[in-house]
Design a protein around this motif. Structure first.
Motif, PDB file in Angstrom:
ATOM      1  N   TYR A  10     -36.965  17.657  -2.878  1.00 33.88           N
ATOM      2  CA  TYR A  10     -38.278  17.855  -2.264  1.00 33.88           C
ATOM      3  C   TYR A  10     -39.186  18.601  -3.236  1.00 33.88           C
ATOM      4  N   LYS A  11     -40.419  18.128  -3.331  1.00 40.16           N
ATOM      5  CA  LYS A  11     -41.322  18.756  -4.291  1.00 40.16           C
ATOM      6  C   LYS A  11     -42.775  18.675  -3.802  1.00 40.16           C
ATOM      7  N   GLN A  12     -43.518  19.754  -4.007  1.00 42.25           N
ATOM      8  CA  GLN A  12     -44.961  19.759  -3.727  1.00 42.25           C
ATOM      9  C   GLN A  12     -45.682  19.247  -4.977  1.00 42.25           C
ATOM     10  N   ILE A  13     -46.482  18.196  -4.812  1.00 41.33           N
ATOM     11  CA  ILE A  13     -47.176  17.605  -5.958  1.00 41.33           C
ATOM     12  C   ILE A  13     -48.675  17.518  -5.667  1.00 41.33           C
ATOM     13  N   HIS A  14     -49.477  17.861  -6.651  1.00 38.51           N
ATOM     14  CA  HIS A  14     -50.934  17.792  -6.515  1.00 38.51           C
ATOM     15  C   HIS A  14     -51.350  16.329  -6.299  1.00 38.51           C
ATOM     16  N   ILE A  15     -52.304  16.115  -5.407  1.00 35.96           N
ATOM     17  CA  ILE A  15     -52.668  14.735  -5.059  1.00 35.96           C
ATOM     18  C   ILE A  15     -53.196  13.945  -6.257  1.00 35.96           C
ATOM     19  N   VAL A  86     -56.141  10.901   2.100  1.00 35.75           N
ATOM     20  CA  VAL A  86     -56.372  12.267   1.598  1.00 35.75           C
ATOM     21  C   VAL A  86     -57.269  12.231   0.363  1.00 35.75           C
ATOM     22  N   LYS A  87     -56.988  11.309  -0.558  1.00 31.40           N
ATOM     23  CA  LYS A  87     -57.828  11.181  -1.755  1.00 31.40           C
ATOM     24  C   LYS A  87     -59.270  10.853  -1.372  1.00 31.40           C
ATOM     25  N   ASN A 124     -51.964  19.877  -2.299  1.00 28.08           N
ATOM     26  CA  ASN A 124     -50.603  19.433  -2.605  1.00 28.08           C
ATOM     27  C   ASN A 124     -49.984  18.722  -1.409  1.00 28.08           C
ATOM     28  N   LEU A 125     -49.167  17.715  -1.684  1.00 30.65           N
ATOM     29  CA  LEU A 125     -48.465  16.996  -0.633  1.00 30.65           C
ATOM     30  C   LEU A 125     -46.961  17.106  -0.853  1.00 30.65           C
ATOM     31  N   THR A 126     -46.223  17.169   0.249  1.00 30.18           N
ATOM     32  CA  THR A 126     -44.767  17.246   0.167  1.00 30.18           C
ATOM     33  C   THR A 126     -44.188  15.863  -0.111  1.00 30.18           C
ATOM     34  N   THR A 127     -43.297  15.791  -1.068  1.00 32.85           N
ATOM     35  CA  THR A 127     -42.696  14.512  -1.444  1.00 32.85           C
ATOM     36  C   THR A 127     -41.187  14.629  -1.565  1.00 32.85           C
TER      37      THR A 127
END
Length: 360
Positions: A10-15, A86-87, A124-127
């Protein structure tokens, strides 16, 4: 089934570091797409409603995007519409070029308003980072083919996914059925349907006798095509057979095949057609219809045996082990293909036989 020998990351990534998938099965056209075409098709997939929801209620924290790293980029395998929403909220100017073609001016103005007054800034979105596309797509398919918590793919999209997986993985129908853990007959019928659909689209899309937009991938009534000709009667009338190992159909006489396919499609896709007008389409209905297309469809012996009682049962056949591969826990046996005269009873029977103890 999906390989579980890897640990979910699991990782938070900038959109801005997340990218739409140009191979996304959500796009129905089947053509080779670029980033702009994917954006256009996703905008036409009710993305505005999702923008409205996120803009007014906020982004659901439990939502997790499926991601794989390809060529140094984070590609979103599942969650493309949500990512685009979101974008769009953050930078509405990026979709301005699609106004009128894929989104109305009114909706675009509403997006500008939502962007200005959105409930929260989403950065950021959870992936979940998957080790490869194959594993990610298998899990995505399980969610969208039968899942109840996500939007289910339309039949045409499911069938195109089956076809793409067979081509990519170099496997056959039976192997794909085992890989996805779903019924062999469902996969086989889906594969035949998408092949027949693409043949029809390639040959009749510009035919002036067909209703406008009949071959629009988002509107095409795939169930009508499948119920009518993806069966032994359809194979006999059109003169085709499915070759499982090659995932293709063999046509006996291409001219006769196309002539009869055209006649069938013209009739069943008429507005308020008396044929295929509901989910119930019995063997007797279909054979009567086929005889109107080709009077010599049934020989004398078949004519005499084609008597319609309360139940219609085809000639008994040997059921292979793989055809018996049904979801466990079913209340009704599914290897006896009863057909009822009464359409209401037939619909009820069709629903009940798919109910599993695991549905409750």
């Amino acid at each position: 089934m999906v390989n579980k020998d890897w640990k979910k990351d699991y990782k938070q990534i900038h959109i801005d570091s997340l990218y739409l998938d140009i191979k996304n099965p959500r796009t129905d056209s089947g053509e080779k797409l670029d980033y702009e075409k994917v954006t256009k098709e996703l905008l036409e997939e009710n993305t505005f409603e999702l923008v409205e929801s996120i803009g007014t209620k906020g982004y659901a924290a439990v939502t997790i995007l499926m991601v794989v790293e390809e060529n140094g980029k984070n590609i979103v395998i599942d969650g493309n519409r949500r990512l685009l929403a979101v974008k769009t909220l953050n930078k509405p100017d990026t979709i301005k070029k699609f106004v009128t073609s894929s989104i109305s001016q009114k909706n675009y103005e509403r997006i500008l308003e939502l962007s200005k007054n959105k409930k929260e800034e989403i950065v950021n979105l959870t992936t979940i980072i998957y080790p490869n596309r194959e594993i990610a797509e298998q899990e995505m398919a399980i969610l969208h083919l039968d899942g109840e918590s996500v939007q289910k793919w339309r039949p045409l999209r499911q069938y195109r996914y089956f076809k793409n997986q067979i081509n990519i993985l170099k496997i056959n129908c039976d192997e794909l059925s085992r890989l996805l853990g779903i019924d062999f007959d469902r996969v086989k019928k889906g594969l035949i349907t998408i092949i027949l659909y693409e043949i029809a689209k390639n040959n009749f899309q510009t035919d002036k006798d067909f209703p406008k937009n009949i071959f629009d991938d988002k509107k095409f009534k795939t169930d009508k095509l499948q119920r009518t000709i993806v069966n032994t009667d359809g194979e006999k009338l059109l003169g085709y057979s499915y070759i499982e190992d090659k995932n293709e159909i063999k046509i006996n006489d291409n001219k006769i095949f196309l002539e009869r396919l055209r006649k069938i499609l013209l009739e069943i896709y008429k507005i308020n057609s008396q044929y295929i007008s509901s989910a119930q389409f019995s063997t007797k209905n279909r054979r009567d219809f086929f005889k109107s297309i080709e009077p010599t469809f049934l020989n004398k012996k078949e004519e005499e045996s084609d008597q319609n009682g309360l139940f219609e049962q085809p000639t008994p056949t040997v059921i292979s082990e793989r055809s018996k591969r049904k979801p466990t826990g079913l209340f009704f046996p599914t290897d006896v293909p009863y057909k009822l005269k009464n359409r209401t009873l037939q619909r009820l029977y069709d629903e009940l036989k798919d109910i599993s103890v695991y549905s409750y």
